[in-house]
Design an enzyme around this catalytic site. Structure first.
Site, PDB file in Angstrom:
ATOM      1  N   ILE A  46      55.616  44.736  52.742  1.00  0.00           N
ATOM      2  CA  ILE A  46      55.017  43.407  52.260  1.00  0.00           C
ATOM      3  C   ILE A  46      54.447  43.402  51.230  1.00  0.00           C
ATOM      4  O   ILE A  46      53.724  44.592  50.878  1.00  0.00           O
ATOM      5  CB  ILE A  46      54.131  42.725  53.346  1.00  0.00           C
ATOM      6  CG1 ILE A  46      54.046  41.379  52.967  1.00  0.00           C
ATOM      7  CG2 ILE A  46      53.075  43.699  53.691  1.00  0.00           C
ATOM      8  CD1 ILE A  46      53.307  40.264  54.219  1.00  0.00           C
ATOM      9  N   ILE A 100      52.453  48.546  52.355  1.00  0.00           N
ATOM     10  CA  ILE A 100      52.053  47.473  51.149  1.00  0.00           C
ATOM     11  C   ILE A 100      52.770  48.060  49.861  1.00  0.00           C
ATOM     12  O   ILE A 100      52.875  49.035  49.128  1.00  0.00           O
ATOM     13  CB  ILE A 100      50.777  47.443  51.346  1.00  0.00           C
ATOM     14  CG1 ILE A 100      50.140  47.650  52.527  1.00  0.00           C
ATOM     15  CG2 ILE A 100      50.411  46.533  50.149  1.00  0.00           C
ATOM     16  CD1 ILE A 100      50.512  46.440  53.332  1.00  0.00           C
ATOM     17  N   LYS A 101      53.633  46.974  49.429  1.00  0.00           N
ATOM     18  CA  LYS A 101      54.477  46.961  48.137  1.00  0.00           C
ATOM     19  C   LYS A 101      53.409  46.596  46.748  1.00  0.00           C
ATOM     20  O   LYS A 101      52.814  45.659  46.944  1.00  0.00           O
ATOM     21  CB  LYS A 101      55.532  46.239  48.026  1.00  0.00           C
ATOM     22  CG  LYS A 101      56.697  46.524  49.075  1.00  0.00           C
ATOM     23  CD  LYS A 101      57.751  45.426  48.945  1.00  0.00           C
ATOM     24  CE  LYS A 101      58.636  45.538  47.800  1.00  0.00           C
ATOM     25  NZ  LYS A 101      59.755  44.765  48.065  1.00  0.00           N
ATOM     26  N   ILE A 102      53.305  47.734  46.127  1.00  0.00           N
ATOM     27  CA  ILE A 102      52.554  47.622  44.646  1.00  0.00           C
ATOM     28  C   ILE A 102      53.425  47.965  43.701  1.00  0.00           C
ATOM     29  O   ILE A 102      53.996  48.764  43.741  1.00  0.00           O
ATOM     30  CB  ILE A 102      51.569  48.696  44.839  1.00  0.00           C
ATOM     31  CG1 ILE A 102      50.444  48.353  45.999  1.00  0.00           C
ATOM     32  CG2 ILE A 102      50.573  48.895  43.491  1.00  0.00           C
ATOM     33  CD1 ILE A 102      49.105  49.214  46.388  1.00  0.00           C
TER      34      ILE A 102
END
Length: 368
Positions: A107, A138-140
């Site tokens: 996400i 967690i998409k960064i």
């Protein structure tokens, strides 16, 4: 389980679905894909969520409840998306329990924060806490401002999917950010085997931009290079991954339980109809990687994709030759990368706006 997809998985490529919706979750479709199509992970983005929410009645009840509570649109978006990712994580939990690196669901942080390090860190922390599943990612984004956020998240024990990587140089910086985060986590006493990461290297968009320039040049030599840049770029990235994994720095972390940050081939749906529809799967087969596919691409590979062995390892020199030839005909690849990252961040932000607007409409309907 289809034979072709199983062969791809047996070759060491983890098949992740680039899509998610409450319909897939509640109808049993996602569980079916895990059982029948070798799917061992899921990636999401705001555009995917916007489509799911706009076309699915399964969100209506939660939207109404949040509207009644007086929640603002940003909070409604947060609650809807984290609910889906949490439930998808539960479906993928058996895969995660049986694998050292798969069974993950991604996400994204809020895209408007792509150039805001502190804001990205705060968003990552909030998403990680809300989803509350070990198999979440967690998409960064791999912007310059995103790099220290990657390090900070990893150092805190937050598993990360680094997105929007286009260049090998930036990919090296991403790997350095990951290793630095692991070193900080180790030094603070965290268990490294609980931390996961993948690095999403975008593929088809590279060909899209380079091919456009080659066609503008128009010579036979230039036109003969269409459809080659993206694969060459990805193969150079994998060579960089191999190099880092052979380093003493990595080995020291591996000795205390760290997981490799696997390359993830993203944007693998073929946009040019003249190319084989499985091009960015068939020609990027190599162990210890992820290929995240839209279902259309997955179905195409299940129908007629071929696994002919490793199509990546040991091809760095060949890939570099492609770039030498591109430069010779007048392609400024540094400019290509600048355009791709700028457009990528813009698309990243526009997709968030699309999601917010979609949820706002759903909220207005709930009030009616």
């Amino acid at each position: 389980m289809t034979d072709r997809l199983k062969a791809l998985a047996d070759a060491g490529v983890s098949i992740w679905l680039d899509d998610l919706s409450r319909e897939r979750i509640e109808s049993g479709n996602l569980a079916e894909l895990v059982q029948e199509k070798s799917v061992v992970g899921v990636t999401t983005n705001p555009t995917i969520f916007a489509g799911a929410i706009a076309n699915g009645e399964r969100y209506d009840e939660q939207v109404r409840a949040l509207v009644e509570q007086g929640e603002p649109v940003d909070r409604v978006v947060f609650e809807l998306t984290t609910e889906d990712v949490r439930n998808a994580c539960d479906i993928l939990a058996p895969v995660a329990d049986g694998s050292s690196s798969d069974g993950r669901v991604s996400i994204e942080v809020e895209p408007d924060l792509a150039n805001d390090t502190a804001g990205t860190i705060a968003s990552a922390q909030a998403l990680w806490k809300a989803v509350d599943r070990r198999n979440a990612l967690i998409k960064i984004p791999a912007t310059l401002e995103g790099l220290p956020a990657i390090t900070s998240a990893i150092a805190q024990g937050i598993s990360v999917n680094v997105t929007l990587i286009f260049s090998t140089d930036r990919y090296r910086a991403v790997m350095d950010a990951y290793l630095t985060g692991l070193e900080q986590a180790r030094d603070s006493g965290l268990e490294l085997d609980r931390i996961q990461s993948v690095a999403s290297f975008f593929v088809s968009r590279v060909d899209g931009e380079v091919d456009k320039r080659l066609e503008a040049i128009g010579t036979d030599e230039a036109l003969g290079l269409r459809g080659k840049a993206a694969l060459a770029n990805a193969r150079l990235a994998y060579a960089a991954f191999d190099e880092v994994c052979a380093s003493d720095r990595w080995q020291q972390l591996a000795d205390v339980g760290a997981h490799r940050q696997r390359p993830l081939w993203a944007s693998t749906g073929v946009k040019n109809p003249d190319y084989p529809d499985t091009l960015y799967v068939t020609d990027l087969v190599v162990a210890d990687t992820v290929n995240t596919m839209p279902e259309k691409t997955m179905d195409a590979f299940a129908d007629h994709g071929e696994v002919t062995g490793d199509t990546v390892s040991g091809r760095g020199a060949e890939a570099q030759e492609v770039f030498d030839r591109l430069a010779a005909v007048g392609i400024d690849f540094a400019d290509v990368l600048l355009v791709l990252e700028t457009e990528g961040v813009d698309k990243f932000k526009k997709s968030w706006t699309e999601l917010v607007e979609t949820v706002s409409r759903q909220m207005e309907e709930a009030k009616a």
